[in-house]
Scaffold this active site. Structure first.
Site, PDB file in Angstrom:
ATOM      1  N   CYS A  93       0.865  -1.163   0.000  1.00 27.47           N
ATOM      2  CA  CYS A  93       0.000   0.000   0.000  1.00 27.47           C
ATOM      3  C   CYS A  93       0.901   1.211   0.000  1.00 27.47           C
ATOM      4  CB  CYS A  93      -0.869  -0.006   1.244  1.00 27.47           C
ATOM      5  SG  CYS A  93      -1.726  -1.571   1.465  1.00 27.47           S
ATOM      6  N   ARG A 120       0.922   1.800  -5.952  1.00 23.73           N
ATOM      7  CA  ARG A 120       1.150   0.764  -4.950  1.00 23.73           C
ATOM      8  C   ARG A 120      -0.129   0.019  -4.591  1.00 23.73           C
ATOM      9  NH1 ARG A 120       6.277   2.174  -2.636  1.00 23.73           N
ATOM     10  NH2 ARG A 120       6.000   0.624  -1.028  1.00 23.73           N
ATOM     11  N   TRP A 122      -3.824  -1.880  -1.242  1.00 21.73           N
ATOM     12  CA  TRP A 122      -3.913  -3.119  -2.011  1.00 21.73           C
ATOM     13  C   TRP A 122      -4.226  -4.187  -0.978  1.00 21.73           C
ATOM     14  CZ3 TRP A 122      -1.265  -7.876  -2.272  1.00 21.73           C
ATOM     15  CH2 TRP A 122      -1.534  -8.641  -3.415  1.00 21.73           C
ATOM     16  N   ASN A 131       1.467  -0.211   5.621  1.00 22.64           N
ATOM     17  CA  ASN A 131       1.832  -0.943   4.415  1.00 22.64           C
ATOM     18  C   ASN A 131       2.572  -2.188   4.872  1.00 22.64           C
ATOM     19  OD1 ASN A 131       2.816  -1.848   1.929  1.00 22.64           O
ATOM     20  ND2 ASN A 131       4.587  -0.476   2.030  1.00 22.64           N
ATOM     21  N   GLY A 132       2.092  -3.373   4.490  1.00 21.61           N
ATOM     22  CA  GLY A 132       2.770  -4.608   4.883  1.00 21.61           C
ATOM     23  C   GLY A 132       1.793  -5.621   5.427  1.00 21.61           C
ATOM     24  N   GLU A 174       6.639 -12.913 -21.946  1.00 21.47           N
ATOM     25  CA  GLU A 174       6.294 -11.532 -21.587  1.00 21.47           C
ATOM     26  C   GLU A 174       5.045 -11.061 -22.356  1.00 21.47           C
ATOM     27  OE1 GLU A 174       6.754  -9.364 -19.506  1.00 21.47           O
ATOM     28  OE2 GLU A 174       6.504  -7.403 -20.390  1.00 21.47           O
ATOM     29  N   LYS A 176       1.685  -9.754 -20.553  1.00 24.76           N
ATOM     30  CA  LYS A 176       1.085  -8.434 -20.826  1.00 24.76           C
ATOM     31  C   LYS A 176      -0.395  -8.593 -21.155  1.00 24.76           C
ATOM     32  CE  LYS A 176       3.264  -6.136 -19.530  1.00 24.76           C
ATOM     33  NZ  LYS A 176       4.568  -6.342 -19.007  1.00 24.76           N
ATOM     34  N   GLU A 183      -2.507  -9.638 -18.051  1.00 22.48           N
ATOM     35  CA  GLU A 183      -2.698  -8.703 -16.936  1.00 22.48           C
ATOM     36  C   GLU A 183      -3.578  -7.510 -17.276  1.00 22.48           C
ATOM     37  OE1 GLU A 183       1.782  -6.697 -17.021  1.00 22.48           O
ATOM     38  OE2 GLU A 183       0.820  -7.099 -15.119  1.00 22.48           O
ATOM     39  N   HIS A 188       5.313 -30.835 -27.630  1.00 23.38           N
ATOM     40  CA  HIS A 188       5.348 -31.633 -26.401  1.00 23.38           C
ATOM     41  C   HIS A 188       4.115 -31.413 -25.531  1.00 23.38           C
ATOM     42  CE1 HIS A 188       9.359 -32.973 -27.337  1.00 23.38           C
ATOM     43  NE2 HIS A 188       9.698 -31.712 -27.582  1.00 23.38           N
ATOM     44  N   LYS A 243       1.368  -1.807  -8.801  1.00 26.45           N
ATOM     45  CA  LYS A 243       2.623  -1.602  -9.523  1.00 26.45           C
ATOM     46  C   LYS A 243       3.804  -2.156  -8.753  1.00 26.45           C
ATOM     47  CE  LYS A 243       5.107   0.280 -12.818  1.00 26.45           C
ATOM     48  NZ  LYS A 243       5.149  -0.560 -14.032  1.00 26.45           N
TER      49      LYS A 243
HETATM   50  O1  M6R Z   1       9.145  -3.470  -9.698  1.00 26.34           O
HETATM   51  P1  M6R Z   1       9.542  -4.816 -10.186  1.00 26.34           P
HETATM   52  O2  M6R Z   1      10.215  -4.769 -11.520  1.00 26.34           O
HETATM   53  O3  M6R Z   1      10.380  -5.571  -9.193  1.00 26.34           O
HETATM   54  O4  M6R Z   1       8.199  -5.605 -10.373  1.00 26.34           O
HETATM   55  C1  M6R Z   1       8.197  -6.952 -10.739  1.00 26.34           C
HETATM   56  C2  M6R Z   1       6.830  -7.396 -11.159  1.00 26.34           C
HETATM   57  O5  M6R Z   1       5.912  -7.226 -10.111  1.00 26.34           O
HETATM   58  C3  M6R Z   1       6.331  -6.632 -12.379  1.00 26.34           C
HETATM   59  O6  M6R Z   1       7.193  -6.771 -13.461  1.00 26.34           O
HETATM   60  C4  M6R Z   1       4.933  -7.137 -12.786  1.00 26.34           C
HETATM   61  O7  M6R Z   1       5.012  -8.450 -13.251  1.00 26.34           O
HETATM   62  C5  M6R Z   1       4.329  -6.210 -13.839  1.00 26.34           C
HETATM   63  N1  M6R Z   1       2.954  -5.978 -13.547  1.00 26.34           N
HETATM   64  C6  M6R Z   1       4.413  -6.758 -15.211  1.00 26.34           C
HETATM   65  O8  M6R Z   1       3.848  -5.923 -16.165  1.00 26.34           O
END
Ligand code: M6R
Length: 608
Positions: free
Chosen positions: A2, A27, A74, A98-99, A480, A484, A487, A503, A603
């Site tokens: 958070c 966050r 969050w 936060n935590g 990746e 993308k 998400e 496979h 994020k």
């Molecule tokens: O801040 P970070 O690069 O350590 O974050 C890692 C992942 O949480 C981050 O890449 C996440 O997978 C993204 N939402 C991907 O788009």
């Protein structure tokens, strides 16, 4: 995961708290809230959902007061309702957190046995009630916090506001970041420098176990043992800006379009273009030539960047690279040799699992090199050395420009390591540097095909499942691309090494499922063509991302084609990331999804 903020100010703080929360929304954005002292009395406003809901609430029911705390959430414990939103309050205090308090059940049972009645399902309410209990014994807020903190297990950054105390705020940090900001007759607490940027650029980061008592004149920081501690005041470069979207509809679109510039900037930092050489970070505490292994760990997109980096380090520098997602690495007790180097990769520099992996590697006596976008972050500060990505603030939850900048740094480091180890001669280094220099231009070229991507994406938006295939460095890119799409559009997608198709996943192929193939012209292009034939033979719908002539050469009529300029294969993954990102972006836009703040995500993942 958070965001928290606290302000002891001179003017009404509620709008300032909201401004800071806007910078912290990356966050978490499940709910938000603020508490202030109005004529010395605690008052709070909270709202479920995005920060705009809290703003609307405050418009209808404004909060006065020049001291206050704020929170953007969050959810970890308890659904993201208004009732569970922070600040949590008792008759004596309000707290934002936060935590995760790991022993909250045990504490709650104890407090309930003593007569406390809980209003929420959160772990944070336990903190509020525990400190209130201690206050009943001493009537001294600082003594109460000092008595409560050792009883809390887990990770936390906390900010407390006390009823009747206009000149007092207390913060504490264990395992989650917290910064103290210094103003002129004003003081601040915040999860990061960006939150405090409009108010002050002078901050101190608390160390783990620290807690701090603030009034408007300054701060007294104490360590976990209660001894006064000096934490250096630093000037941050976070700047007072709130990054805007420019002419774009979403931050993600803006960030995708910024890539030629920020990748160029990052490359310029690491390349001596005039002499065709890589400039390695100065004062590294290890010798590349003596390394016997690199162990990488990271999460999500940063992990996929590391997977691409593995190919480069092994090819150019002939160093074996082991790579793990950090959530596994931190617990698998990997034996790490003294002659090995750990590399962690993170945009935010605050990801809890990555940070734990870093700490594990340090405990094993390894040097840790971090590739990180936020230079003041915990990961950057705790590493033996940090190699910056110069992507600038990334606001969209889906990582785009940070990813390609991570790739740019990894490519440079792998080449530099190759030179140091004698596995690349000066001529080959010059050739590779020349190829890297072309990358920003090629990315700009890829962006010109946005309309073609949008066309294909509209089709993808009609489906429920998508396969992404690639080989070599384009295999991690397939992973990746799938991440993308998942998400931000919530379409199920899987990435596979194209050679793995037969496979298992080939069983999924039918005439409805799009198969996105990332196929730059590399040494194994023909193998990828064979994989596409296997898909076509089963009626599969190929979406080809490749040079314009590739489909003809492969004798295929793809269902969708995203043309790419011819390029050398070594760094094609950086360029091919652009259409993969745009594909996800336009699929999500077509479906009307919240591109920048997709559901359930945040994020910066600062909890396990
Ligand atoms: O801040 P970070 O690069 O350590 O974050 C890692 C992942 O949480 C981050 O890449 C996440 O997978 C993204 N939402 C991907 O788009």
């Amino acid at each position: 995961m958070c965001g928290i903020v606290g302000i002891l100010g001179k003017e009404p703080v509620a709008p300032l708290l909201v401004d800071a929360l806007r910078r912290l929304e990356y966050r978490g954005y499940d709910s938000a809230g603020v508490a202030t002292l109005e004529d010395g009395r605690l008052t709070r406003r909270r709202a479920e959902g995005k920060l705009r809901n809290l703003e609307a609430r405050l418009k209808d029911e404004p909060l006065a007061g020049t001291i206050g705390i704020g929170h953007t959430r969050w959810a970890t414990h308890g659904r993201p309702t208004e009732r569970n939103a922070h600040p949590h309050a008792t008759d004596r205090l309000a707290v934002v957190h936060n935590g995760i308090i790991e022993n909250f059940r045990e504490l709650r049972q104890r407090l309930e046995a003593e007569g406390d009645v809980f209003e929420t399902e959160t772990d944070t309410e336990v903190v509020a009630r525990l400190v209130t209990h201690e206050m009943r014994k001493t009537n001294d807020p600082a003594a109460a916090v000092a008595a409560a903190l050792p009883q809390l297990h887990g990770a936390f950054a906390l900010a407390f506001l006390f009823d009747g105390h206009e000149e007092l705020m207390i913060g504490a940090r264990k395992g989650a970041p917290l910064a103290v900001g210094y103003g002129e007759g004003e003081m601040y607490l915040g999860s990061d420098a960006l939150a405090l940027a409009p108010f002050t650029q002078t901050i101190s980061y608390l160390d783990d176990g620290d807690w701090v008592v603030l009034d408007r004149k300054g701060a007294v920081i104490r360590d976990a043992f209660g001894a006064k501690a000096d934490r250096p005041k630093i000037r941050t470069s976070a700047g007072a800006f709130l990054v805007d979207k420019g002419n774009h509809r979403h931050f993600m679109a803006k960030e995708i379009h910024e890539q030629p510039e920020v990748v160029g900037r990052t490359l310029a930092h690491y390349l001596d273009m005039a002499n065709g050489r890589v400039r390695m970070p100065a004062d590294l505490p290890f010798d590349w030539a003596k390394l016997d292994r690199i162990t990488m760990s990271a999460c999500g997109t940063a992990y996929y960047a590391g997977l691409v980096g593995k190919y480069w380090f092994e090819r150019f520098a002939r160093i074996p690279v082991e790579i793990d997602v950090a959530s596994e690495f931190r617990y698998r007790e990997a034996p790490l040799s003294a002659a090995g180097l750990s590399v962690v990769i993170s945009q935010s520099g605050e990801t809890a699992d990555t940070l734990a992996g870093l700490r594990y590697a340090k405990e094993q006596g390894q040097h840790v090199l971090s590739i990180v976008n936020v230079p003041t972050s915990t990961i950057a500060r705790e590493s033996s050395a940090a190699a910056p990505t110069l992507a600038g603030p990334e606001i969209g939850v889906a990582s785009t420009k940070a990813f390609t900048c991570q790739l740019a740094v990894l490519a440079c480091l792998a080449i530099g390591a190759g030179r140091a180890r004698g596995t690349l001669d000066a001529e080959r280094e010059r050739e590779l540097v020349a190829e890297l220099v072309k990358v920003p231009g090629l990315m700009a070229d890829a962006l010109k095909h946005e309309a073609a991507v949008e066309h294909v994406a509209r089709d993808i938006a009609k489906t429920t499942d998508v396969l992404f295939l690639g080989r070599g460095t384009n295999y991690p890119l397939a992973l990746e691309g799938a991440l993308k799409l998942k998400e931000i559009s919530y379409i199920h997608a899987e990435g596979y090494a194209a050679g793995e198709l037969k496979h298992g996943p080939i069983a999924l192929i039918d005439e409805t499922m799009p198969v996105v193939v990332l196929a730059p012209r590399d040494a194994i292009f023909e193998k990828t063509v064979s994989n596409m034939q296997e898909v076509a033979a089963r009626g599969g719908r190929i979406i080809l991302i490749a040079e314009e002539t590739a489909a003809d050469e492969a004798g295929l009529v793809p269902a969708g084609m995203i043309p790419m300029a011819p390029m050398a294969p070594e760094f094609a993954a950086i360029v091919y990331a652009v259409p993969a990102q745009l594909l996800a972006y336009y699929a999500a836009v077509t479906l009307g999804k919240d591109v920048d703040q997709p559901r359930n995500l945040a994020k910066s993942v600062t909890v396990e």
